[in-house]
Scaffold this motif. Structure first.
Motif, mmCIF file in Angstrom:
data_model
loop_
_atom_site.group_PDB
_atom_site.id
_atom_site.type_symbol
_atom_site.label_atom_id
_atom_site.label_comp_id
_atom_site.label_asym_id
_atom_site.label_seq_id
_atom_site.Cartn_x
_atom_site.Cartn_y
_atom_site.Cartn_z
ATOM 1 N N GLN A 25 15.297 7.453 -3.469
ATOM 2 C CA GLN A 25 14.241 7.623 -2.694
ATOM 3 C C GLN A 25 13.116 8.483 -3.398
ATOM 4 N N ILE A 26 11.825 8.173 -3.474
ATOM 5 C CA ILE A 26 10.727 8.996 -4.042
ATOM 6 C C ILE A 26 9.976 9.010 -3.006
ATOM 7 N N ALA A 27 9.280 10.468 -2.873
ATOM 8 C CA ALA A 27 8.079 10.533 -2.014
ATOM 9 C C ALA A 27 6.840 9.853 -2.536
ATOM 10 N N GLN A 28 6.147 9.489 -1.642
ATOM 11 C CA GLN A 28 4.615 8.990 -1.808
ATOM 12 C C GLN A 28 4.026 10.091 -2.695
ATOM 13 N N GLY A 29 3.363 9.700 -3.740
ATOM 14 C CA GLY A 29 2.322 10.574 -4.487
ATOM 15 C C GLY A 29 3.138 11.281 -5.262
ATOM 16 N N SER A 30 4.351 11.397 -5.535
ATOM 17 C CA SER A 30 5.335 12.184 -6.366
ATOM 18 C C SER A 30 5.313 11.500 -7.945
ATOM 19 N N PRO A 53 3.424 2.008 -15.312
ATOM 20 C CA PRO A 53 3.849 3.213 -15.744
ATOM 21 C C PRO A 53 3.241 3.719 -17.193
ATOM 22 N N MET A 54 3.214 4.876 -17.493
ATOM 23 C CA MET A 54 2.862 5.291 -18.862
ATOM 24 C C MET A 54 3.971 5.490 -19.702
ATOM 25 N N LYS A 67 3.439 7.706 -12.275
ATOM 26 C CA LYS A 67 2.438 8.995 -11.737
ATOM 27 C C LYS A 67 1.981 8.508 -10.422
ATOM 28 N N ASP A 68 2.106 9.455 -9.461
ATOM 29 C CA ASP A 68 1.583 9.154 -7.915
ATOM 30 C C ASP A 68 2.077 7.533 -7.585
ATOM 31 N N PHE A 69 3.528 7.981 -7.286
ATOM 32 C CA PHE A 69 4.389 6.847 -6.952
ATOM 33 C C PHE A 69 3.808 6.134 -5.503
ATOM 34 N N GLN A 70 3.855 4.954 -5.653
ATOM 35 C CA GLN A 70 3.266 4.118 -4.256
ATOM 36 C C GLN A 70 4.053 2.778 -4.379
ATOM 37 N N GLN A 71 3.669 2.125 -3.200
ATOM 38 C CA GLN A 71 4.587 1.003 -2.989
ATOM 39 C C GLN A 71 4.674 -0.051 -3.950
ATOM 40 N N GLN A 72 3.671 -0.257 -4.868
ATOM 41 C CA GLN A 72 3.690 -1.243 -5.947
ATOM 42 C C GLN A 72 4.471 -0.969 -7.093
ATOM 43 N N SER A 73 4.918 0.432 -6.970
ATOM 44 C CA SER A 73 5.969 0.958 -8.109
ATOM 45 C C SER A 73 7.460 0.740 -7.673
ATOM 46 N N GLU A 74 7.575 0.261 -6.472
ATOM 47 C CA GLU A 74 9.006 0.248 -5.890
ATOM 48 C C GLU A 74 9.633 -1.141 -6.852
ATOM 49 N N GLY A 75 11.023 -0.793 -7.132
ATOM 50 C CA GLY A 75 11.519 -2.090 -7.913
ATOM 51 C C GLY A 75 12.826 -1.397 -8.670
ATOM 52 N N PHE A 109 -1.617 14.057 -3.907
ATOM 53 C CA PHE A 109 -1.185 13.686 -2.624
ATOM 54 C C PHE A 109 0.420 14.378 -2.435
ATOM 55 N N LEU A 110 0.153 15.333 -1.350
ATOM 56 C CA LEU A 110 1.589 15.852 -1.023
ATOM 57 C C LEU A 110 2.068 15.380 0.069
ATOM 58 N N PHE A 111 3.130 14.742 0.095
ATOM 59 C CA PHE A 111 4.005 14.096 1.219
ATOM 60 C C PHE A 111 4.500 14.958 2.259
ATOM 61 N N CYS A 112 4.258 14.710 3.595
ATOM 62 C CA CYS A 112 4.880 15.549 4.484
ATOM 63 C C CYS A 112 4.920 14.624 5.756
ATOM 64 N N LYS A 113 5.962 14.299 6.267
ATOM 65 C CA LYS A 113 6.040 13.318 7.434
ATOM 66 C C LYS A 113 7.422 13.547 7.753
ATOM 67 N N GLY A 114 7.454 13.352 9.191
ATOM 68 C CA GLY A 114 8.795 13.487 10.204
ATOM 69 C C GLY A 114 9.053 12.203 10.825
ATOM 70 N N LEU A 115 10.405 12.015 11.064
ATOM 71 C CA LEU A 115 10.784 10.733 11.711
ATOM 72 C C LEU A 115 11.308 11.349 13.042
ATOM 73 N N SER A 116 10.465 10.830 14.203
ATOM 74 C CA SER A 116 10.945 11.310 15.381
ATOM 75 C C SER A 116 10.226 10.588 16.564
ATOM 76 N N SER A 117 10.849 10.308 17.622
ATOM 77 C CA SER A 117 10.220 9.583 18.700
ATOM 78 C C SER A 117 9.146 10.396 19.349
ATOM 79 N N SER A 118 9.129 11.899 19.193
ATOM 80 C CA SER A 118 8.185 12.588 19.847
ATOM 81 C C SER A 118 7.259 13.235 18.788
ATOM 82 N N SER A 119 6.357 13.554 19.328
ATOM 83 C CA SER A 119 5.282 14.519 18.313
ATOM 84 C C SER A 119 5.778 15.567 17.881
#
Length: 427
Positions: A25-30, A53-54, A67-75, A109-119
């Protein structure tokens, strides 16, 4: 909690370290760094169709930087039966990441996201590398102007931070505190390339043969992309980082020949084929940054037949030492070329000091002529003396022609005359 959320939390609980044959698992933007060693020297990564990639080939190792890992880089990434599957991370975890970015043109891009049903609630802080104090970041922080984008109230619990474009002073430690207990840290290191020395032929001559480097200072430091060069010029490439980390090595790579050189790198007799360079930063034997730099080199034009293209030379400076990894390749000039260059440098130095001697002699001669002209026009001092006195003259006896007797007697009066005596003395 839904099954999808449970599966996402299960995968996100793992680290972001690349491992062979496992889902990572890679964070988005890393950034993701992969390398493949081949004994034949023909290693080649097979990447997903949309991934760009380079690549860098150094010796028998091919380095891959996503660089700057995004959805198109998955695989799946495959090299010599080594398979690595990469996917986007669902949420932030308690990990630390080191990111390298260029001082111009890059975005962060610095990824910071939480998974929760509440805010959830999140706070961002930034501690520059040159300071011991942290600053709380909010929406459009004044320290970054309009380059920073951040939302601290998001219904999707996505509090990711964006800085575009990045600058040299953005270097530091960024921390996202996702309440109640998730803490993600990003350390940003900014990289830049500079070009030093506009008249290095004369500098080299003075420093090598005459030891008069302090007598004439002709060096300057400018951004490489803004400097116009001509074939045959001498330049020095300098790669710098905003913060020194342990196990960080900097190299210059000629992207056309895939040769690598230690930093800083002095180029003598630069050629048209030396336009494209890249500053490579390795951290713990992993390629972390590849900052491209382009030299603007123009050809020398002549009305007659064009002279042969000079041979390029790569000269390490005193601080440049050969290291074990990656393999360092150099182009060594022949002894005949070295003798010719030394002769040319000696001629340049001799001509320089001949001109200097002529100028000094002309200045002394002019000063002497000026002094002579001043002495010729100087006012002379004159002393004039006049003496007046009387002179008495007696009338001579006149004898009679007949009898020989004088006509005048001694009792006749004498004549007096005024005589003037003058004397002039000049100083």
């Amino acid at each position: 909690m839904s099954v999808r959320l449970f599966l996402c939390l299960f995968f996100c609980s793992g680290g972001s370290t690349v491992s062979n044959g496992q889902l990572t698992q890679i964070a988005q933007g890393s950034d993701v760094s992969l390398n493949c060693l081949s004994s034949s020297g023909q290693a080649r990564w097979e990447v997903p169709p949309l991934s760009t990639p380079m690549r860098v080939n150094l010796g028998q190792t091919e380095y891959l930087l996503i660089k700057d890992f995004q959805q198109q880089s998955e695989g799946q990434y495959v090299c010599n039966n080594k398979t690595t599957k990469l996917e986007l991370k669902c949420a932030s975890t308690n990990d630390e990441t080191v990111l390298f970015r260029a001082s111009q043109g890059d975005s962060l891009f610095l990824f910071c996201k939480g998974l929760s049903s509440s805010s959830l609630m999140a706070t961002w802080s930034w501690r520059p590398h040159h300071s011991d104090h942290s600053t709380h970041l909010g929406q459009n922080s004044a320290l970054f102007g309009n380059r920073l984008s951040l939302s601290l109230s998001n219904k999707d619990n996505d509090f990711s931070l964006t800085i575009s474009p990045t600058a040299w002073n953005d270097s530091g430690r960024y921390e996202c505190q996702l309440k109640p207990k998730t803490r993600t840290v990003f350390e940003l290191v900014v990289v830049r390339g500079t070009l030093t020395g506009l008249l290095l032929k004369l500098k080299f001559c003075l420093s090598e043969h005459l030891n008069l480097l302090n007598f004439l200072s002709v060096s300057s430091t400018v951004h490489t992309d803004r400097q116009q060069l001509t074939e045959g010029d001498n330049v020095t490439l300098q790669c710098e980082v905003s913060h020194e980390l342990q196990s960080v090595r900097l190299y210059w790579i000629n992207t056309e020949t895939q040769q690598n050189f230690s930093n800083p790198l002095q180029l003598r007799n630069v050629m048209m084929g030396q336009r494209n360079w890249a500053c490579a930063a390795f951290h713990s034997s992993k390629l972390k940054a590849l900052i491209p730099l382009t030299l603007n080199i123009s050809q020398t034009l002549s009305a007659t037949a064009r002279s042969p293209t000079p041979t390029p030379q790569y000269l390490p400076t005193d601080e440049s030492k050969r290291t074990n990894s990656p393999e360092d390749l150099r182009t060594t000039p022949s002894s005949q070329e070295v003798r010719q260059q030394d002769f040319i440098l000696l001629c340049v130095c001799t001509g320089f000091f001949f001109i200097l001697t002529v100028l000094i002699g002309a200045a002394c001669w002019r000063k002497r002529i000026k002094e002579r002209m001043e002495s010729s026009t100087r006012v002379r001092e004159v002393t004039y003396a006049e003496v007046k006195f009387k002179q008495r003259s007696e009338t001579p006896d006149v004898t009679s022609p007949e009898c020989g007797l004088p006509l005048n007697s001694n009792n006749a009066p004498a004549e007096e005359k005024d005589v003037i005596y003058a004397s002039v003395k000049s100083m």
